[in-house]
Design an enzyme around this catalytic site. Structure first.
Site, short mmCIF file in Angstrom:
data_model
loop_
_atom_site.label_atom_id
_atom_site.label_comp_id
_atom_site.label_asym_id
_atom_site.label_seq_id
_atom_site.Cartn_x
_atom_site.Cartn_y
_atom_site.Cartn_z
N GLU A 187 8.87 14.20 17.70
CA GLU A 187 9.41 14.17 16.34
C GLU A 187 8.79 15.28 15.49
O GLU A 187 7.57 15.41 15.45
CB GLU A 187 9.12 12.80 15.70
CG GLU A 187 9.85 12.61 14.39
CD GLU A 187 9.49 11.29 13.69
OE1 GLU A 187 8.36 10.82 13.84
OE2 GLU A 187 10.36 10.76 12.97
N LYS A 217 0.85 -1.20 0.00
CA LYS A 217 0.00 0.00 0.00
C LYS A 217 0.88 1.24 0.00
O LYS A 217 1.60 1.52 0.96
CB LYS A 217 -0.93 0.02 1.21
CG LYS A 217 -1.81 1.26 1.23
CD LYS A 217 -2.38 1.48 2.59
CE LYS A 217 -2.68 2.91 2.96
NZ LYS A 217 -1.96 3.99 2.34
N CYS A 220 13.36 9.55 8.81
CA CYS A 220 13.16 8.91 10.11
C CYS A 220 14.45 8.94 10.93
O CYS A 220 14.41 8.92 12.15
CB CYS A 220 12.68 7.48 9.93
SG CYS A 220 13.73 6.55 8.83
N GLU A 277 8.91 -0.22 11.48
CA GLU A 277 9.98 0.78 11.33
C GLU A 277 9.34 2.13 11.58
O GLU A 277 8.59 2.62 10.74
CB GLU A 277 10.55 0.74 9.91
CG GLU A 277 11.24 -0.55 9.54
CD GLU A 277 12.58 -0.70 10.23
OE1 GLU A 277 13.11 0.27 10.79
OE2 GLU A 277 13.10 -1.82 10.22
#
Ligand code: NAD
Length: 487
Positions: free
Chosen positions: A379, A173, A282, A248
């Protein structure tokens, strides 16, 4: 407007609905995307299931699977420029990076092509007479792969490569924010000659597509990359089908600079670590932890470099920082900078939404010394660096580990013994010493803590897409003795 299609069961098709994709450099719609909902998801998963157990894929040798992956690698390399342009258009990531990264993505497919026929079973020296016992390694099953919008070709290669090498079939996806490069990549999968149903590529929204995919009863494993909050949904959904998961997730990676480091080199690495990809990485080295005696000097260097960064159209090879991928992402960054300023963080440079079209945000540095700033904990996924200083090595390590995440880290020092102590003490899946943001198909990658679990890259990643089957073969022709005693 350009139109894209889903790739299900070896054919290109429209989705149950469609939506517009926005060019982040202008804020305007540029392409129409197909939207897969539950029925499309179901069709894709059923086709992957059929391909796994009944189709020609199940009869291929591992070497033949490897050859298909080699072919795909060549096609990715040959089409890297076109895919890069699409990724840049759809996500705003600068062409300078997308073109280099996608050319390198081909190496991931090559690496796993070579591994396909090196996934070995094993023989067990069993403790019983007249018995041969061995372990077969078989594909884990139909895999659901869900990726975010940044680096989609890269983030899918680290899943597709090992999964296909292991013999799995899959439904990938693409993110609803910028699916163009993966939908186009489907054409290369088709051209490479993978049998229908082996690779299905769809896109759609989280709740109606991602969730339907993750909890589908035929899914055996979910390989997810994205934020920790979404990961919680993925894990909850896996309670339905009991699929295994690999996650992840995000990070708040420490970037530690000691006074003895080569400051010029460290500053360049810090720029790469936080401003490259407009910070939407990331592994962004988003917490600078710098020795107090060199803090001012290092910050002055960084400020100069940050202010010299060329901001512009992501399609221009000279641009170094492009727009953020979505308006939502920019709002989140702006709000977090504001909350941090309100908490006492001092803006060294940047920190303001520029006037004009597109979702731009400038390279920003926040001095957070002595401040309990939310920017040190949360973040951004944007070009914002938070800075704190330390006096001792112990303090540096304590600050580095003061996070719920644990994805990457950087240590800059000329002191070898200290570097060894830190690489052992830092709780993160990757430690870079005197370098930053280096990746390779040969090197596993993944996180500790809320940065997730499972590793991508390296040989073990291919084994993670297998499960073992234990085979017992009795070699005696004598009749089985006492049937009431376990053998
Ligand atoms: P996100 O978590 O919002 O979305 C990721 C994907 O999950 C999208 O495809 C989305 O449609 C899908 N999704 C949403 N809800 C879902 C649900 N209920 N079930 C299944 N799928 C669902 O992430 P994002 O904002 O697009 O990306 C940014 C995040 O990704 C950051 O936290 C970043 O650190 C992380 N990231 C991690 C890595 C890594 O390798 N560790 C790499 C890149 C990005």
């Amino acid at each position: 407007m350009q139109r894209f299609q889903l790739y299900i069961d070896g054919a290109f098709c429209d989705g149950e609905a469609s939506f517009d994709s926005v060019d982040p450099a202008t804020g305007k719609a540029w392409a129409q995307m197909p939207e897969a909902r539950e029925a499309d998801v179901d069709r894709a998963v059923e086709s992957a299931h059929k391909a796994l157990y009944d189709g020609p894929w199940s009869k291929l040798t591992a070497t033949q699977r490897g050859k298909l992956l080699y072919k795909l690698a060549d096609l990715v390399a040959a089409n890297a420029a076109r895919l890069a342009e699409l990724e840049t258009l759809d996500t705003g990531k600068i062409i300078r990076e997308t073109s280099a990264q996608i050319a390198y993505v081909a190496e991931y497919y090559r690496y796993y092509a070579g591994i396909a026929d090196k996934i070995e079973g094993s023989y067990l020296p069993i403790d019983k007479p007249d018995m041969e016992v061995w372990l077969r390694r078989e594909p884990v099953g139909v895999v659901a792969m869900v990726v975010p919008w940044n680096s989609q070709l890269f983030l899918s290669a680290v899943k597709l490569g090992p999964a296909l090498a292991a013999g799995c079939t899959l439904v990938l996806k693409a993110s609803e924010d910028g699916p163009a490069p993966l939908l186009e990549f489907a054409r290369l999968v088709h051209e490479a000659g993978f049998p229908p149903g082996v690779v299905n590529i769809i896109t759609g929204f989280g709740p109606s597509c991602g969730a339907a995919l993750g909890r589908h009863p035929r899914i055996a494993h979910v390989a997810f990359t994205g934020g920790p909050e979404t990961a919680r949904h993925v894990v909850r959904n896996s309670a339905e089908n009991l699929a295994s998961t690999s996650l992840e997730l995000g990070g708040k990676s420490p970037f530690i600079v000691f006074a003895d480091a080569d400051l010029e080199s460290a500053a360049n690495a810090q720029v790469a670590g936080i401003f490259a990809a407009t910070g939407q990485s990331c592994v962004a080295g988003s917490r600078l932890i710098v020795e107090a005696s060199v803090k001012d000097r290092f910050l002055a260097l960084l400020k100069r470099k940050a202010e010299a960064v060329r901001i512009g159209s992501p399609l221009d090879m000279a641009t170094e920082v492009g727009p953020l991928a979505t308006a939502r992402q920019r709002q989140h960054i702006d709000a977090l900078v504001e909350r941090s300023s309100a908490a006492g963080a001092r803006v060294v440079t940047g920190g303001r939404v520029p006037v004009g079209e597109g979702f731009y945000y400038p390279p920003t540095i926040l001095d957070c010394d002595g401040v309990d700033s939310p920017s040190l904990a949360e973040e951004f996924f944007g070009p914002v660096l938070s800075v704190v200083s330390f006096e001792t090595e112990e303090e540096a390590l304590r600050l580095a580990n003061d996070t719920v995440y644990g994805l990457a880290s950087g240590v800059f020092t000329q002191n070898l013994t200290r570097a060894h102590r830190l690489m052992k003490g830092i709780r993160a899946g990757v430690v870079w010493v005197n370098t930053y943001r280096a990746v390779s198909p040969i090197a596993p990658f993944g996180g500790f803590g809320l940065s997730g679990h499972g590793r991508e890259g390296g040989l073990a990643a291919a084994l993670d897409y297998t499960r073992t089957k234990t085979v017992w073969l009795r070699t005696s022709d004598d009749p089985i003795p006492d049937p009431f005693v376990m053998r």
